[in-house]
Motif scaffolding. Structure first.
Motif, PDB file in Angstrom:
ATOM      1  N   LEU A 186      -0.738   4.200  12.265  1.00  0.00           N
ATOM      2  CA  LEU A 186      -1.521   5.285  11.681  1.00  0.00           C
ATOM      3  C   LEU A 186      -0.924   5.741  10.353  1.00  0.00           C
ATOM      4  CD1 LEU A 186      -2.030   7.415  14.935  1.00  0.00           C
ATOM      5  CD2 LEU A 186      -3.553   5.662  13.982  1.00  0.00           C
ATOM      6  N   GLN A 187       0.395   5.875  10.319  1.00  0.00           N
ATOM      7  CA  GLN A 187       1.080   6.313   9.108  1.00  0.00           C
ATOM      8  C   GLN A 187       2.466   5.666   9.036  1.00  0.00           C
ATOM      9  OE1 GLN A 187       1.202  10.639   9.363  1.00  0.00           O
ATOM     10  NE2 GLN A 187      -0.686  10.845   8.168  1.00  0.00           N
ATOM     11  N   THR A 188       2.927   5.468   7.815  1.00  0.00           N
ATOM     12  CA  THR A 188       4.291   4.984   7.577  1.00  0.00           C
ATOM     13  C   THR A 188       4.976   5.929   6.595  1.00  0.00           C
ATOM     14  OG1 THR A 188       3.586   2.682   7.877  1.00  0.00           O
ATOM     15  CG2 THR A 188       5.711   3.046   6.777  1.00  0.00           C
ATOM     16  N   TYR A 189       6.206   6.315   6.945  1.00  0.00           N
ATOM     17  CA  TYR A 189       7.002   7.203   6.094  1.00  0.00           C
ATOM     18  C   TYR A 189       8.282   6.484   5.680  1.00  0.00           C
ATOM     19  CZ  TYR A 189       4.080  11.167   7.495  1.00  0.00           C
ATOM     20  OH  TYR A 189       3.026  12.023   7.708  1.00  0.00           O
ATOM     21  N   LEU A 190       8.638   6.636   4.416  1.00  0.00           N
ATOM     22  CA  LEU A 190       9.911   6.134   3.905  1.00  0.00           C
ATOM     23  C   LEU A 190      10.621   7.266   3.187  1.00  0.00           C
ATOM     24  CD1 LEU A 190       8.887   2.618   2.590  1.00  0.00           C
ATOM     25  CD2 LEU A 190      10.827   3.065   4.096  1.00  0.00           C
ATOM     26  N   GLN A 191      11.822   7.579   3.661  1.00  0.00           N
ATOM     27  CA  GLN A 191      12.607   8.678   3.099  1.00  0.00           C
ATOM     28  C   GLN A 191      11.780   9.961   3.008  1.00  0.00           C
ATOM     29  OE1 GLN A 191      15.089   7.286  -0.323  1.00  0.00           O
ATOM     30  NE2 GLN A 191      14.098   5.319   0.060  1.00  0.00           N
ATOM     31  N   GLY A 192      10.994  10.185   4.077  1.00  0.00           N
ATOM     32  CA  GLY A 192      10.184  11.389   4.177  1.00  0.00           C
ATOM     33  C   GLY A 192       8.892  11.353   3.393  1.00  0.00           C
ATOM     34  N   GLU A 193       8.619  10.266   2.693  1.00  0.00           N
ATOM     35  CA  GLU A 193       7.417  10.146   1.871  1.00  0.00           C
ATOM     36  C   GLU A 193       6.360   9.325   2.614  1.00  0.00           C
ATOM     37  OE1 GLU A 193       5.999   7.945  -2.297  1.00  0.00           O
ATOM     38  OE2 GLU A 193       8.135   8.221  -1.857  1.00  0.00           O
ATOM     39  N   LEU A 194       5.131   9.848   2.675  1.00  0.00           N
ATOM     40  CA  LEU A 194       4.026   9.109   3.283  1.00  0.00           C
ATOM     41  C   LEU A 194       3.646   7.959   2.356  1.00  0.00           C
ATOM     42  CD1 LEU A 194       1.831   8.845   5.495  1.00  0.00           C
ATOM     43  CD2 LEU A 194       0.410  10.389   4.104  1.00  0.00           C
ATOM     44  N   VAL A 195       3.847   6.714   2.810  1.00  0.00           N
ATOM     45  CA  VAL A 195       3.611   5.551   1.944  1.00  0.00           C
ATOM     46  C   VAL A 195       2.434   4.697   2.400  1.00  0.00           C
ATOM     47  CG1 VAL A 195       5.992   5.428   1.121  1.00  0.00           C
ATOM     48  CG2 VAL A 195       5.345   4.204   3.215  1.00  0.00           C
ATOM     49  N   ALA A 196       1.903   4.964   3.589  1.00  0.00           N
ATOM     50  CA  ALA A 196       0.716   4.243   4.053  1.00  0.00           C
ATOM     51  C   ALA A 196       0.030   5.074   5.120  1.00  0.00           C
ATOM     52  CB  ALA A 196       1.087   2.872   4.616  1.00  0.00           C
ATOM     53  N   GLU A 197      -1.312   5.008   5.131  1.00  0.00           N
ATOM     54  CA  GLU A 197      -2.078   5.785   6.102  1.00  0.00           C
ATOM     55  C   GLU A 197      -3.393   5.087   6.380  1.00  0.00           C
ATOM     56  OE1 GLU A 197      -3.160  10.461   6.925  1.00  0.00           O
ATOM     57  OE2 GLU A 197      -3.122   9.761   4.839  1.00  0.00           O
ATOM     58  N   ASN A 198      -3.655   4.872   7.672  1.00  0.00           N
ATOM     59  CA  ASN A 198      -4.931   4.294   8.122  1.00  0.00           C
ATOM     60  C   ASN A 198      -5.299   3.020   7.363  1.00  0.00           C
ATOM     61  OD1 ASN A 198      -5.256   6.405   9.995  1.00  0.00           O
ATOM     62  ND2 ASN A 198      -6.199   7.714   8.430  1.00  0.00           N
ATOM     63  N   GLY A 199      -4.338   2.134   7.239  1.00  0.00           N
ATOM     64  CA  GLY A 199      -4.610   0.834   6.642  1.00  0.00           C
ATOM     65  C   GLY A 199      -4.605   0.800   5.132  1.00  0.00           C
ATOM     66  N   LYS A 200      -4.223   1.885   4.478  1.00  0.00           N
ATOM     67  CA  LYS A 200      -4.210   1.940   3.021  1.00  0.00           C
ATOM     68  C   LYS A 200      -2.803   2.238   2.516  1.00  0.00           C
ATOM     69  CE  LYS A 200      -8.716   1.484   2.691  1.00  0.00           C
ATOM     70  NZ  LYS A 200      -9.333   0.247   2.119  1.00  0.00           N
ATOM     71  N   THR A 201      -2.364   1.483   1.546  1.00  0.00           N
ATOM     72  CA  THR A 201      -1.050   1.727   0.955  1.00  0.00           C
ATOM     73  C   THR A 201      -1.119   2.881  -0.028  1.00  0.00           C
ATOM     74  OG1 THR A 201       0.826   0.699  -0.172  1.00  0.00           O
ATOM     75  CG2 THR A 201      -1.364   0.094  -0.965  1.00  0.00           C
ATOM     76  N   LYS A 202      -0.047   3.630  -0.144  1.00  0.00           N
ATOM     77  CA  LYS A 202       0.057   4.714  -1.113  1.00  0.00           C
ATOM     78  C   LYS A 202       1.134   4.437  -2.168  1.00  0.00           C
ATOM     79  CE  LYS A 202      -1.724   8.391   1.886  1.00  0.00           C
ATOM     80  NZ  LYS A 202      -2.847   8.755   0.987  1.00  0.00           N
ATOM     81  N   ILE A 203       1.706   3.237  -2.112  1.00  0.00           N
ATOM     82  CA  ILE A 203       2.686   2.842  -3.120  1.00  0.00           C
ATOM     83  C   ILE A 203       1.936   2.260  -4.316  1.00  0.00           C
ATOM     84  CG2 ILE A 203       4.614   1.309  -3.651  1.00  0.00           C
ATOM     85  CD1 ILE A 203       5.465   1.447  -0.752  1.00  0.00           C
ATOM     86  N   ASN A 204       2.225   2.753  -5.488  1.00  0.00           N
ATOM     87  CA  ASN A 204       1.564   2.279  -6.700  1.00  0.00           C
ATOM     88  C   ASN A 204       2.126   0.933  -7.146  1.00  0.00           C
ATOM     89  OD1 ASN A 204      -0.084   4.608  -6.951  1.00  0.00           O
ATOM     90  ND2 ASN A 204       1.584   5.711  -7.959  1.00  0.00           N
ATOM     91  N   SER A 205       1.258   0.127  -7.772  1.00  0.00           N
ATOM     92  CA  SER A 205       1.704  -1.152  -8.324  1.00  0.00           C
ATOM     93  C   SER A 205       2.608  -0.933  -9.524  1.00  0.00           C
ATOM     94  CB  SER A 205       0.503  -1.999  -8.753  1.00  0.00           C
ATOM     95  OG  SER A 205      -0.185  -2.507  -7.636  1.00  0.00           O
ATOM     96  N   VAL A 206       3.581  -1.839  -9.670  1.00  0.00           N
ATOM     97  CA  VAL A 206       4.458  -1.844 -10.846  1.00  0.00           C
ATOM     98  C   VAL A 206       4.376  -3.252 -11.424  1.00  0.00           C
ATOM     99  CG1 VAL A 206       6.780  -1.409 -11.718  1.00  0.00           C
ATOM    100  CG2 VAL A 206       5.981  -0.214  -9.667  1.00  0.00           C
TER     101      VAL A 206
END
Length: 544
Positions: A314-334
């Motif tokens: 459902l959700q993935t957290y890294l160092q307290g930051e929500l980085v993925a939710e419901n199948g969608k990534t929240k990490i921006n491309s570099v």
């Protein structure tokens, strides 16, 4: 921040309602709640860890790999930069580390132990023992990567032993790679300081090594698939096992990662806590990682699961930051990247692929043919009658015997040629600069014209994968070391999926045609492979 749910205490083997308090990227506390208190219907778990993977095989730079992996609850990888090191040496390792730092994802890199992998092929770089020692001295390097040169270990090769000694000096573990090694030889290999193996393809081999104190990784990647052979061992040996993918192509990574292995293991009636121990806990303990285990003071790396059966994230957290939710990534491309590479290869002509015999007549000759196995890195040796026409051997797609070539991409050199069975193409050709371990250009095809088109498509991009056939040429450029794309990970996955589908339309029966092709030059796993120097059988070359 406070997260409420069903807290999954993997080490204690229990689930209870709790709230997790998070601040400054860390777990402040875990407070167990009254059993009757209603909490959200979600399981709070440590994140998944891939215990051995070559990020380069995803064809994505680390920052893009992270974007796709977090969707499936992966928070860390034990990453061996062996592939890019064979192209660029330490500069390649530095690129991987620097790019990985552009995301909150935990990339734990190792010092490649076997660059070049063998002396029987041409790589772009080397990492002698003094450079391996320099890498191991760095805090961001967590271990000595897979020691593929197990004959060197068994025979006390001085360079090999210096590398192992460096790992011991810095108190860092040594990963293994010893397919089929059993009995006294396996014991000697382990006693030299090797702590893991991801190459077991039978339960008997894994049990042999477990009994000698080695940790066993269950590998299920895009090429080698050993889950079914090894998964049941988790029932008794969960404390000494982990999950890994080894090589994960982008189309596969889009659909799932370690979460899929957890679901498959639980479907085999293996205790979910034993499964989670292998997927989340054992890598942290073995490699002494700073990835979180949901203890007070740990980094706030965790996932929320729908249940402990499907392992839907459902959700993935890294160092307290929500980085993925419901199948969608929240990490921006570099994607503003430098393109480190080493590529010096001239365009080919169809006549360059003519495989001359020693006779000018039309005759039948016995010839050793590589036999590819779907889902395995090992190969077989098939002795076939090969037909010569006008003094040249030709492919015979009616018997599924195709021409395979390896072209040195680091300097001008003669092309190596042989024949291969079980690729299945009825027309056209495939080519790739992802060719373990030295990453020269490997190609397989029905005709010399198609082989030339496919190889030239790879050369035009300074690396990539391509196919030529049915009146079309398709390619995916991989300009970063000839291994990785500079594009968005989902775009790369889409392009790769189209290439894979087209290869199968051309007749390939393989589950992953390009992945299988990429391993046909992997000399560290015989029986019969083709390097840029010729056809390699065990520890000797065949006459080509």
């Amino acid at each position: 921040m406070v997260i409420k749910g069903k807290f999954t205490d993997v080490l204690a083997g229990r689930v209870y309602p709790a709230e997790v308090h998070i601040a400054d990227k860390k777990i402040l506390s875990v407070q167990e709640l009254d059993p009757n208190q209603i909490v959200p219907d979600q399981y709070i778990c440590p994140g998944f860890i891939d215990a051995h993977v070559h990020i380069e095989s995803s064809m994505l730079v680390p920052s893009e790999f992270a974007r796709l992996a977090v969707v499936h609850g992966t928070v860390a990888t034990i990453s061996d930069p062996h592939e890019i090191a064979n192209v660029l040496g330490i500069a390649g390792v530095d690129f991987m580390i620097d790019n990985g730092k552009k995301t909150p994802f935990h990339f734990y890199f190792g010092a490649p132990s076997c660059v070049p992998a063998t002396v029987f092929e041409t790589a772009g770089a080397s990492l002698p023992s003094d450079e391996v020692d320099q890498l191991l001295s760095r805090p961001e390097i967590k271990y000595l990567s897979e020691m593929m040169n197990f004959p060197g270990v068994l025979h006390g090769d001085p360079e090999v032993m210096k590398k192992i000694a460096s790992a011991k000096k810095y108190q860092k573990p040594v990963d293994g790679h010893a397919p089929g090694l059993r009995g006294d030889e396996a014991r000697r290999y382990i006693e030299a300081g090797i702590t893991t193996d991801h190459e077991c393809f039978t339960a008997e081999e894994a049990l042999d090594k477990l009994g000698m104190g080695m940790k066993i990784l269950i590998r299920e990647g895009s090429a080698a698939r050993n889950f079914e052979a090894l998964a049941d061992l988790l029932n008794e040996h969960w404390e000494n096992m982990m999950f890994c993918s080894d090589d994960k192509h982008p189309d596969s990574l889009v659909h799932g990662h370690i979460n899929q292995l957890c679901a498959r293991a639980v479907a085999k009636n293996i205790d979910p806590f034993k499964v989670l121990r292998a997927a989340c806990i054992n890598p942290v303990l073995h490699y002494k990682l700073d990835s979180g285990l949901l203890r007070s003071g740990d980094p706030a790396d965790f996932i929320l699961l729908k249940d402990l059966k499907t392992f839907e994230v459902l959700q993935t957290y890294l160092q307290g930051e929500l980085v993925a939710e419901n199948g969608k990534t929240k990490i921006n491309s570099v994607l503003h990247l430098s393109n480190p590479n080493q590529f010096d290869c001239s365009y080919t002509r169809p006549e360059d692929f003519v495989f001359n015999t020693r006779s000018s007549d039309t005759s039948v000759y016995p010839y050793p043919v590589i036999e590819a196995y779907d889902g395995q890195l090992i190969t077989g040796k098939y002795n076939a009658e090969m037909y010569a026409k006008n003094g040249a051997w030709e492919a015979d797609p009616s018997r599924d015997i195709l021409k395979i070539v390896v072209l040195n991409r680091y300097k001008k050199a003669p092309m190596a040629m042989a024949f291969i069975k079980n690729i299945g193409l009825k027309s056209g050709a495939l080519a790739s600069s992802v060719a373990h371990d030295s990453h020269n250009i490997v190609a397989v095809g029905v005709s010399d014209e198609a082989l030339s088109l496919a190889v030239n498509s790879v050369i035009s991009e300074n690396g990539g994968i391509s196919l030529a056939g049915e009146g079309k040429v398709m390619k995916l450029g991989l300009p970063v070391a000839g291994l990785m794309s500079t594009k968005d990970g989902y775009q790369v996955a889409e392009s790769y999926t189209k290439l894979d589908a087209e290869a199968k339309k051309m007749g390939s029966r393989l589950l992953s045609p390009f992945m299988t092709l990429s391993f046909m030059a992997l000399l560290v796993i015989p029986h019969l492979k083709l390097s840029d120097l010729g056809l390699f059988d065990g520890d000797r070359f065949q006459i080509c």
